[in-house]
Design an enzyme around this catalytic site. Structure first.
Site, PDB file in Angstrom:
ATOM      1  N   LEU A 157       0.825  -1.212   0.000  1.00  0.00           N
ATOM      2  CA  LEU A 157       0.000   0.000   0.000  1.00  0.00           C
ATOM      3  C   LEU A 157       0.855   1.256   0.000  1.00  0.00           C
ATOM      4  CD1 LEU A 157      -2.001  -2.269   0.985  1.00  0.00           C
ATOM      5  CD2 LEU A 157      -3.136  -0.487   2.316  1.00  0.00           C
TER       6      LEU A 157
ATOM      7  N   GLU B 228       2.415   5.962   6.959  1.00  0.00           N
ATOM      8  CA  GLU B 228       3.704   6.160   6.296  1.00  0.00           C
ATOM      9  C   GLU B 228       4.366   7.470   6.715  1.00  0.00           C
ATOM     10  OE1 GLU B 228       4.982   3.714   5.034  1.00  0.00           O
ATOM     11  OE2 GLU B 228       3.262   2.444   4.550  1.00  0.00           O
TER      12      GLU B 228
END
Length: 327
Positions: free
Chosen positions: A197, A238
């Site tokens: 992802l 992230e």
């Protein structure tokens, strides 16, 4: 503090932090290469390649381990002296869109939705913030960092997937070079492939590849077609790595994330675990499965801890690896 950790558990965790840091910074495993699979079935479990990318970078550049050890020492000193950022950190964001299809050429609105999610999640404005269980209410954090979309760069390509070897960050390899990476957060939206992802670069890496990559299907609030990763939390996860946070399970069984107020996890959690979810690690703590740095579905993650906040804040102080973003 995490109130249900005993004194012995706390001591064991601190001892493990030192050993784990050495292991992480010097272990090198197989590199993840580009994937040609751009038409795979829906992803069942969250996949983040940040740790694998770090290990590949450590293999290619032995001096990176030295820089990261220096950052850990700097961070520990800042936490001990409590000399953290006084004031507001505002992050200018540049988004680099690489697309082959119209669907990959995500709209300005979708891009802005990711910025909105970051601002909500890093400022405790997310609607599910109050869902944090009472057990963790004393350590849930308003990180207090804001994000401003500064520029969008777009580029049509012939690539079906980019992999995790940073090709999307290099104009000479068909991607887009980062813009002013020492003072701006660069995000790349593209098809990654391989069930990944997104991934980020930790502080200490090369400025030529610094930033965060998010698959365009999971960038921002992208619609029900991409459930259960449609709430922009891949970006939050992230960017947490980009700000020096580790996975909450420490990328090892009963490992350490280098944060004192997060409970020790067995391993990654997926889906939306029922609360309370107990670890079988020493002391059998209740796992903080709703933390952004676990692997749960987007709707299952909705908090940072105070310890994580302090760890993130340290990198923006004078002399820190992201001091260019500080005040």
């Amino acid at each position: 503090m995490y109130f249900f950790i005993t004194k012995n558990q706390t001591i064991m965790k601190r001892v493990f932090i030192t050993a784990f840091t050495a292991l992480v910074l010097f272990s090198c495993q197989n590199e993840q290469t580009e994937s040609s699979d751009s038409t795979s079935a829906a992803i069942a479990h969250r996949g983040c390649a940040t740790q694998e990318v770090l290990e590949a970078q450590l293999k290619e550049d032995p001096t990176l381990a030295i820089r990261m050890n220096e950052i850990e020492a700097f961070t520990s000193n800042r936490l001990l002296t409590n000399r953290l950022v006084n004031g507001k950190v505002e992050i200018p964001v540049v988004v680099n869109v690489l697309y082959k299809t119209a669907a990959e050429n995500i709209s300005d609105a979708q891009i802005q939705s990711q910025i909105d999610v970051l601002n909500a999640d890093f400022n405790a404005l997310n609607s599910d913030y109050n869902d944090v269980p009472a057990l963790f209410s004393g350590v849930k954090a308003n990180v207090g960092i804001t994000f401003v979309l500064e520029k969008i760069n777009r580029k049509s390509t012939t690539k079906t997937s980019w992999g995790t070897r940073d090709a999307m960050k290099k104009t000479k390899q068909g991607g887009l070079d980062p813009t002013s990476p020492t003072t701006k957060l660069n995000l790349w939206a593209c098809t990654i492939g391989g069930g990944i992802l997104g991934y980020a670069q930790f502080p200490g890496g090369s400025s030529a590849t610094d930033g965060v990559v998010i698959d365009s299907k999971y960038f921002g609030v992208s619609g029900s077609a991409n459930y259960p990763y449609n709430l922009g939390r891949t970006g939050t996860h992230e960017v947490g790595h980009w700000m020096n946070l580790r996975h909450i399970w420490g990328d090892a069984s009963c490992g350490s994330d280098l944060v004192s107020d997060t409970p020790t996890h067995n391993t990654a959690n997926y889906g939306v675990p029922a609360y309370p979810h107990y670890s079988t690690c020493t002391g059998t703590p209740v796992e903080m499965t709703m933390n952004y740095m676990d692997y749960t579905d987007d709707r299952g993650m909705y908090m940072f801890s105070l310890g994580q906040k302090s760890r993130m804040a340290a990198i923006f102080t004078s002399g820190g690896p992201r001091a260019g973003f500080g005040i």
